[in-house]
Design a protein around this motif. Structure first.
Motif, PDB file in Angstrom:
ATOM      1  N   LEU A 238      13.039  -7.187 -10.153  1.00 33.77           N
ATOM      2  CA  LEU A 238      12.067  -6.106 -10.285  1.00 33.77           C
ATOM      3  C   LEU A 238      12.458  -4.836  -9.520  1.00 33.77           C
ATOM      4  O   LEU A 238      12.410  -3.739 -10.089  1.00 33.77           O
ATOM      5  N   PRO A 239      12.880  -4.929  -8.244  1.00 37.31           N
ATOM      6  CA  PRO A 239      13.262  -3.697  -7.535  1.00 37.31           C
ATOM      7  C   PRO A 239      14.439  -2.998  -8.212  1.00 37.31           C
ATOM      8  O   PRO A 239      14.465  -1.774  -8.275  1.00 37.31           O
ATOM      9  N   ALA A 253       8.692   3.158 -13.915  1.00 36.45           N
ATOM     10  CA  ALA A 253       9.061   2.834 -12.537  1.00 36.45           C
ATOM     11  C   ALA A 253       7.822   2.787 -11.649  1.00 36.45           C
ATOM     12  O   ALA A 253       7.636   1.845 -10.851  1.00 36.45           O
ATOM     13  N   VAL A 254       6.938   3.758 -11.806  1.00 38.43           N
ATOM     14  CA  VAL A 254       5.718   3.784 -10.985  1.00 38.43           C
ATOM     15  C   VAL A 254       4.823   2.597 -11.312  1.00 38.43           C
ATOM     16  O   VAL A 254       4.266   1.942 -10.411  1.00 38.43           O
ATOM     17  N   ALA A 255       4.696   2.276 -12.610  1.00 33.79           N
ATOM     18  CA  ALA A 255       3.835   1.159 -13.010  1.00 33.79           C
ATOM     19  C   ALA A 255       4.344  -0.149 -12.400  1.00 33.79           C
ATOM     20  O   ALA A 255       3.568  -0.944 -11.841  1.00 33.79           O
ATOM     21  N   LEU A 256       5.669  -0.355 -12.469  1.00 33.01           N
ATOM     22  CA  LEU A 256       6.237  -1.584 -11.904  1.00 33.01           C
ATOM     23  C   LEU A 256       6.105  -1.605 -10.376  1.00 33.01           C
ATOM     24  O   LEU A 256       5.876  -2.645  -9.778  1.00 33.01           O
ATOM     25  N   SER A 257       6.243  -0.429  -9.767  1.00 36.38           N
ATOM     26  CA  SER A 257       6.075  -0.349  -8.318  1.00 36.38           C
ATOM     27  C   SER A 257       4.679  -0.806  -7.930  1.00 36.38           C
ATOM     28  O   SER A 257       4.487  -1.540  -6.947  1.00 36.38           O
ATOM     29  N   LEU A 258       3.694  -0.379  -8.731  1.00 38.11           N
ATOM     30  CA  LEU A 258       2.323  -0.774  -8.442  1.00 38.11           C
ATOM     31  C   LEU A 258       2.174  -2.301  -8.505  1.00 38.11           C
ATOM     32  O   LEU A 258       1.482  -2.905  -7.681  1.00 38.11           O
ATOM     33  N   VAL A 259       2.878  -2.909  -9.477  1.00 38.46           N
ATOM     34  CA  VAL A 259       2.835  -4.377  -9.582  1.00 38.46           C
ATOM     35  C   VAL A 259       3.356  -4.998  -8.276  1.00 38.46           C
ATOM     36  O   VAL A 259       2.748  -5.918  -7.718  1.00 38.46           O
TER      37      VAL A 259
END
Lengths: 284, 350
Positions: A238-239, A253-259
Motif C-alpha cells: 500500500l505505501p 493517493a490521498v484516498a489510499l492514505s486515508l485508508v
C-alpha cells in the motif's frame, strides 16, 4: 428564604467536588503541549480536506488499490508472525540471561529502529540478493528471494522486530522472576515455566508489541522498495502504491492514505484497549 | 528424608553447616539480613554457592569446590517445596489450577492433579475457594492456598519463609494451627522471627546472625537459656509448664494460668503456656476485678533493649517503656505484679 432546607442541598453537592490533588503542571506547559498536538493532527486534517469523497469508493476499490491492500495485509500478518517467532526468544535472552557483550548485542538488535529503512533494504539486498552474502546459497536450492513477496516479508520483519523485542523485554523485566521461581520449586522445568507462567504473565506486553510490529509492517516503505522492488500484486504494498499514484493520480493517493490512517488509528486504539497502558509501556 | 548442607557465599558473608533430620521441623530465627533467606535459596536451588555441598537423602543437590567435579541439580528437579513470604499464586490461574500445578508438573493427568488439589484444599479448609481467582482472595486465604499448593507438589522437604509475616494478627493464629497440623512428622524448615512460631511448630531451632549459625538446639532449651544475643534479645519468651485445665494450665507451684488453648487439648494433658514479654504489664498494686493472669515477683534485672526496658524477675520477663520504669520506680529488689491478659497466653500440648 428558608435556610434550613437550602443547607442540605449544598452539603450533598460537596463530596462530588472532591478530587485527588496531583502534582501541579506549570501553566506554560499547556500551550506547548497544545502546539504539539496540533502539529500532529493538523496534517491529518489537511489530508482529509483533500479527499475526493465523490470518487472515494472507486479510488480505493480499483484493481491496483485492492491488490496493494491485500498484499499489505498478507505480508504484514506473515511478518508479524515471524516477529513473534524470532522476537520472543530474543526478548527472553535479553531479559533473562546475562552474558558478556549483552549490552552491545541489545544495541545492535535495536539498530533497525534508528537506521534509515533504505539502508536496511540495501543491507538485506547485499545479504539475500542474488549476488549477496547468502544469495548463492539460496540460489543453489532454487530460491530467489530479492524482488519477491518473501523479500517484502523479510524487509518488514527487519524493521518491525525491534518493536516486539522492546515491548516484550520491558514486560518481562516488569513481571520479574518471582512467579517463575515459585513454579520451579513446584517441579516445573524451564519449558513448562515458559509456557504456563512466563508467557501468560507477559501476554499484554506481547500483544501490544505484536500490534505495534504489525502497524510498522503496514507502513514499511524504504526497505521494501530497495530490497523487493515495486511489482503490482507481488511486492507493491500500500505505501508503495500510494507513492506511485501520487505521480499520476493525486486523488487516489490521498484516498489510499486515508485508508492507512484509519488502519493506524484502529491499531493504536486496540493496543490502548488491550493493555490499558501507554504505547511505550514496554519501551523504557 | 534428611538434608545435610554446608556452604560459603563470601559475597553475602554467608557460611553455614545446616541439617534437617527425617521428619523434623527446624525453625530458623534471626534478625533481618542474618542469612535466613540465603539459606532457603541454597536449599531450594534458587542460589548457587561458590563453595559447598548439599545432599538430600544421599542424593547430591549441589557440590562446588569439592574434591569431585562440581554438581548442580536445578530447583525444579530437587523435590523441595518453597513457600515464599508472599503467596505468589499465579494470577492467571484459578485456585484449583494453582494447587494442581505441582502434580501437573510431575506428569499427573488433569483429573489426577485436580483430585490431589481438591484433597489439599480440603486439608487446609480452603475447598470453597477452588473456583476463585487469586486476586479475589484475602491475605489469609491466599496464604492457605499457597500452603496447599506447596504440599500438593508432595515435596520431600518443605521450606517456609516467614509464612505469617504478611498476615494481620487475626489471620495468623488460624494459619499457625493449620501449619501445626500439616507439619506434624514432615521434614520442614521454617524461617521466622516470631519465637511463638518456633515454639509451636518446630522441634529444633537454629539462630542465625551475620550469615552464621550462632546457636542451635531443641526449641525449649534455646528459649529457656538463650546464649546468642539474638535469642537473648527476644528476652526468652516467657514459658510456663504444667498440666492443662479447662481454662488454661496449673504450673508446678500450683499457680493457674488462663489462656487460649490449642484445639484438642484436654484437661490433664501435659501443657505449656507461652507469652511475649511485650504482652506483660507491670503494676505495683494489683488492679482489682480483672480476669487476667497476675504474678507477684521481685525484680532481678533491668536491661535496656531497643528503646524499651526488659524487666526480669527470675524466669519472668516483661518489656516496658523507660517511662513506665520511672513511673513505677522499678529497681532490682522491688516487688511488682506481672500481669498478662489471657488472650495473650498461648497454651499448647507439650
Amino acid at each position: 428564604m428558608d435556610t434550613t432546607t437550602a443547607a442540605p442541598d449544598t452539603v450533598t453537592t460537596v463530596p462530588d467536588a472532591t478530587t485527588a490533588v496531583r502534582a501541579p503542571v506549570p501553566y506554560w506547559i499547556y500551550p506547548l503541549a497544545a502546539a504539539g498536538a496540533i502539529f500532529v493532527l493538523l496534517p491529518l486534517a489537511g489530508m482529509a480536506a483533500r479527499v475526493n469523497w465523490q470518487e472515494f469508493p472507486q479510488l480505493v476499490t480499483s484493481e491496483a488499490s485492492l491488490a496493494a491492500l491485500g498484499l499489505s495485509l498478507r505480508t504484514a500478518t506473515a511478518s508479524t508472525a515471524l516477529c513473534i517467532v524470532l522476537g520472543i526468544p530474543m526478548a527472553l535472552v535479553l531479559a533473562r540471561s546475562s552474558f558478556p557483550g549483552q549490552q552491545v548485542l541489545r544495541s545492535l538488535v535495536l539498530l533497525p529502529l534508528v537506521l534509515p529503512p533504505v539502508v536496511g533494504g540495501l543491507a538485506l539486498l547485499y545479504t539475500f540478493g542474488r549476488r549477496g552474502l547468502l544469495g548463492g546459497t539460496f540460489e543453489a536450492f532454487g530460491l530467489e528471494i530479492a524482488f519477491s513477496t518473501t523479500a517484502v516479508v523479510l524487509a518488514q520483519t527487519f524493521v518491525a522486530l525491534p518493536f516486539l523485542v522492546l515491548s516484550l523485554e520491558g514486560a518481562l523485566r516488569t513481571a520479574g522472576t518471582r512467579y517463575e521461581a515459585a513454579a520451579a520449586t513446584l517441579g516445573a522445568g524451564p519449558s513448562r515455566v515458559l509456557r504456563t507462567v512466563t508467557l501468560p504473565l507477559v501476554l499484554p506486553g506481547l500483544v501490544s508489541g505484536a500490534v505495534l510490529s504489525f502497524a510498522r509492517c503496514l507502513g514499511e516503505f524504504g526497505a521494501t522498495l530497495t530490497f523487493a522492488g515495486s511489482l503490482q500484486g507481488v511486492t507493491r504494498t500500500l505505501p508503495l502504491e500510494i507513492y506511485l499514484q501520487r505521480e499520476t493520480d493525486a486523488d487516489a493517493a490521498v484516498a489510499l492514505s486515508l485508508v492507512l490512517v484509519v488502519v493506524a488509528v484502529v491499531v493504536v486504539t486496540l493496543v490502548h484497549r488491550r493493555s490499558g497502558l501507554p504505547l511505550a509501556a514496554g519501551i523504557r | 528424608m534428611s538434608l545435610e548442607l554446608t556452604a560459603r557465599l563470601p559475597s553475602r558473608g554467608f557460611e553455614a553447616d545446616f541439617g534437617v533430620a527425617d521428619g523434623e521441623t527446624v525453625a530458623v530465627l534471626g534478625p533481618n539480613g542474618a542469612g535466613k533467606s540465603t539459606l532457603l535459596g541454597l536449599i531450594s536451588g534458587l542460589l548457587r554457592p561458590g563453595w559447598g555441598r548439599g545432599q538430600l537423602d544421599g542424593t547430591v543437590l549441589f557440590s562446588a569446590g569439592q574434591q569431585q567435579p562440581d554438581r548442580w541439580v536445578p530447583a525444579h528437579a530437587r523435590g523441595i517445596g518453597l513457600m515464599a513470604q508472599e503467596p505468589l499464586l499465579f494470577p492467571h490461574l484459578s485456585v484449583l489450577a494453582n494447587v494442581a500445578y505441582g502434580p501437573r508438573s510431575r506428569g499427573a493427568s488433569r483429573a489426577e492433579a485436580d483430585k490431589t488439589a481438591r484433597h489439599w484444599l480440603a486439608e487446609l479448609d480452603a475447598s470453597e475457594l477452588a473456583g476463585r481467582r487469586p486476586a479475589r482472595l484475602s491475605g489469609g486465604q491466599a496464604q492457605r492456598v499457597a500452603v496447599a499448593r506447596a504440599l500438593a507438589a508432595e515435596p520431600s522437604l518443605l521450606l517456609l519463609d516467614e509464612p505469617m509475616s504478611a498476615l494481620d494478627i487475626t489471620a495468623a493464629p488460624a494459619l499457625r494451627r493449620l501449619l501445626r497440623r500439616v507439619l506434624e512428622g514432615r521434614s520442614a524448615v521454617l524461617v521466622t522471627h516470631e519465637p511463638l512460631d518456633a515454639l509451636l511448630l518446630a522441634d529444633r531451632v537454629v539462630v542465625m546472625e551475620g550469615g552464621r549459625i550462632v546457636e542451635q538446639g531443641p526449641v525449649r532449651e534455646v528459649f529457656a537459656r538463650p546464649r546468642s544475643s539474638f535469642a537473648a534479645g527476644m528476652t526468652g519468651l516467657n514459658l510456663v509448664t504444667g498440666t492443662a485445665t479447662d481454662t488454661g494450665l496449673v504450673d508446678s507451684d500450683g499457680v493457674h494460668w488462663s489462656g487460649e488453648a490449642e484445639a484438642g487439648l484436654r484437661p490433664g494433658d501435659p501443657a505449656a503456656a507461652a507469652f511475649r514479654p511485650a504482652s506483660v504489664a507491670l503494676f505495683t498494686d494489683l488492679p482489682a476485678g480483672s480476669p487476667r493472669n497476675a504474678v507477684a515477683a521481685t525484680v532481678t534485672d533491668l536491661v535496656p533493649h531497643g528503646g524499651l526496658v526488659s524487666v526480669r524477675a527470675g524466669w519472668l520477663a516483661a518489656e516496658v517503656t523507660p517511662a513506665a520504669v520511672s513511673d513505677l520506680s522499678l529497681a532490682p529488689g522491688e516487688r511488682v505484679h506481672f500481669v498478662v491478659k489471657a488472650a495473650e497466653v498461648a497454651i499448647y500440648r507439650r
